[in-house]
Design a protein around this motif. Structure first.
Motif, PDB file in Angstrom:
ATOM      1  N   ASN A  20       0.828  -1.213   0.000  1.00  0.00           N
ATOM      2  CA  ASN A  20       0.000   0.000   0.000  1.00  0.00           C
ATOM      3  C   ASN A  20       0.861   1.262   0.000  1.00  0.00           C
ATOM      4  N   ILE A  21       1.973   1.203   0.739  1.00  0.00           N
ATOM      5  CA  ILE A  21       2.872   2.362   0.761  1.00  0.00           C
ATOM      6  C   ILE A  21       3.454   2.608  -0.630  1.00  0.00           C
TER       7      ILE A  21
ATOM      8  N   LYS B 109       2.045   1.786  -3.436  1.00  0.00           N
ATOM      9  CA  LYS B 109       0.960   2.315  -4.257  1.00  0.00           C
ATOM     10  C   LYS B 109       0.750   3.809  -3.997  1.00  0.00           C
ATOM     11  N   ALA B 110       0.807   4.193  -2.711  1.00  0.00           N
ATOM     12  CA  ALA B 110       0.638   5.599  -2.362  1.00  0.00           C
ATOM     13  C   ALA B 110       1.757   6.450  -2.957  1.00  0.00           C
TER      14      ALA B 110
ATOM     15  N   ILE C 245       1.161   6.884  -6.608  1.00  0.00           N
ATOM     16  CA  ILE C 245       0.097   7.862  -6.874  1.00  0.00           C
ATOM     17  C   ILE C 245       0.648   9.280  -6.762  1.00  0.00           C
ATOM     18  N   LEU C 246       1.479   9.536  -5.741  1.00  0.00           N
ATOM     19  CA  LEU C 246       2.075  10.854  -5.588  1.00  0.00           C
ATOM     20  C   LEU C 246       2.965  11.202  -6.779  1.00  0.00           C
TER      21      LEU C 246
ATOM     22  N   SER D  51       0.793  11.873  -9.779  1.00  0.00           N
ATOM     23  CA  SER D  51       0.149  13.173  -9.626  1.00  0.00           C
ATOM     24  C   SER D  51       1.122  14.299  -9.959  1.00  0.00           C
TER      25      SER D  51
ATOM     26  N   ALA E 170      -5.103  13.072  -5.185  1.00  0.00           N
ATOM     27  CA  ALA E 170      -4.095  12.104  -4.727  1.00  0.00           C
ATOM     28  C   ALA E 170      -4.324  11.711  -3.272  1.00  0.00           C
ATOM     29  N   VAL E 171      -4.609  12.692  -2.425  1.00  0.00           N
ATOM     30  CA  VAL E 171      -4.815  12.401  -0.999  1.00  0.00           C
ATOM     31  C   VAL E 171      -6.046  11.520  -0.807  1.00  0.00           C
TER      32      VAL E 171
ATOM     33  N   THR F 113      -7.343   9.427  -2.916  1.00  0.00           N
ATOM     34  CA  THR F 113      -7.031   8.079  -3.428  1.00  0.00           C
ATOM     35  C   THR F 113      -6.171   7.301  -2.437  1.00  0.00           C
ATOM     36  N   ILE F 114      -5.186   7.977  -1.846  1.00  0.00           N
ATOM     37  CA  ILE F 114      -4.302   7.315  -0.872  1.00  0.00           C
ATOM     38  C   ILE F 114      -5.085   6.904   0.373  1.00  0.00           C
TER      39      ILE F 114
ATOM     40  N   ILE G  27      -6.846   3.786  -0.305  1.00  0.00           N
ATOM     41  CA  ILE G  27      -5.955   2.623  -0.331  1.00  0.00           C
ATOM     42  C   ILE G  27      -5.765   2.061   1.072  1.00  0.00           C
TER      43      ILE G  27
END
Length: 279
Positions: A7-8, A10-11, A14-15, A18, A69-70, A72-73, A76
């Motif tokens: 998950n980290i 993925k986050a 995403i950042l 973005s 982005a936030v 979406t994170i 997650i």
């Protein structure tokens, strides 16, 4: 543990995505505003406005991208996004009530810049305030009166603007002559003055000053109107010059400009006296 690490990653992805999307869209905004032909012919804005609009759009874009982005994170990591948005909505509503004037100023400022209502260096009227525009911000407009005062006007209160720099400005001069004078001769003298002034000030004149004709039979004078058009704010300079030269030419030609007089009857004899200027 593996799931948390995944998950980290993925986050972080995403950042990064973005950020890349933001950079790409920022470059696209710069490219759109960079083409000067499109600016001048389609948007009708200047380089200063281009920079202001570009920065504003980039700022809005960054807020939107990071907000997405936030959210979406948070999703997650199984954070209840709906609850967060509800709390944010309540907070935003509270802030909105307190900052509605600020929001109004910023939105109005954006449209003032985008629609090119006025520019720095132009002489305008906003409400009952006259002055030269010194600064245009998203929140306030600063104009300086000819006497030196600086007015800081919130953009949200700008509901009617008069711009004295767009296109030609008309000069209007009213000249009074005595009833005893020959009107045709006075008009001939004024027309001669108009020709001379037009030659002297041809760099600022769009339409040569000319005599319109008699516009009023006043209490003590026959009023003759002279009009002409100039570039920008030069109409006042033309009016001053016309008044000066008409007075000088009237003096040379013996055309009388009426002024207040007092008639005194003394023992059946009429005696005319000039009235002092302070009476």
């Amino acid at each position: 543990m593996f799931l948390i690490g995944y998950n980290i990653l993925k986050a972080a992805g995403i950042l990064i995505i973005s950020r890349v999307v933001y950079k790409f869209l920022s470059l696209l905004i710069d490219q759109v505003f960079k083409d000067r032909f499109n600016l001048n012919e389609h948007l009708k804005v200047e380089h200063r406005r281009v920079e202001t609009l570009s920065k504003l759009l980039k700022s809005l874009l960054s807020y939107i991208m990071y907000f997405i982005a936030v959210i979406t994170i948070l999703d997650i990591f199984d954070v209840p996004v709906a609850s967060v948005l509800a709390g944010a909505g309540i907070l935003g509503l509270a802030v909105g009530f307190g900052a509605q004037n600020l929001v109004k100023d910023i939105i109005t400022g954006f449209f003032i810049i985008f629609e090119d209502l006025y520019a720095v260096g132009e002489y305008i009227k906003i409400g009952d305030k006259f002055g030269m525009v010194e600064e245009i911000g998203l929140k306030t407009t600063k104009i300086r009166a000819w006497t030196g005062e600086v007015f800081m006007i919130p953009n949200g209160s700008v509901d009617q603007v008069t711009n004295y720099n767009r296109g030609s400005m008309r000069s209007v001069v009213e000249v009074g002559i005595a009833y005893e004078e020959d009107i045709d001769n006075a008009i001939r003298v004024i027309e001669k003055v108009c020709g001379k002034v037009a030659d002297e000030m041809q760099d600022i004149i769009d339409e040569k000053p000319n005599v319109v004709g008699v516009t009023a039979l006043a209490d003590s004078s026959v009023n003759i109107r002279v009009t002409g058009t100039t570039k920008g704010l030069n109409h006042w300079a033309l009016e001053r010059k016309l008044r000066q030269r008409i007075k000088e030419e009237f003096d040379r030609e013996g055309v009388e400009i009426p002024y207040p007089r007092r008639v005194v009857i003394n023992g059946g004899k009429l005696d005319s006296q000039d009235v002092p200027s302070d009476l």
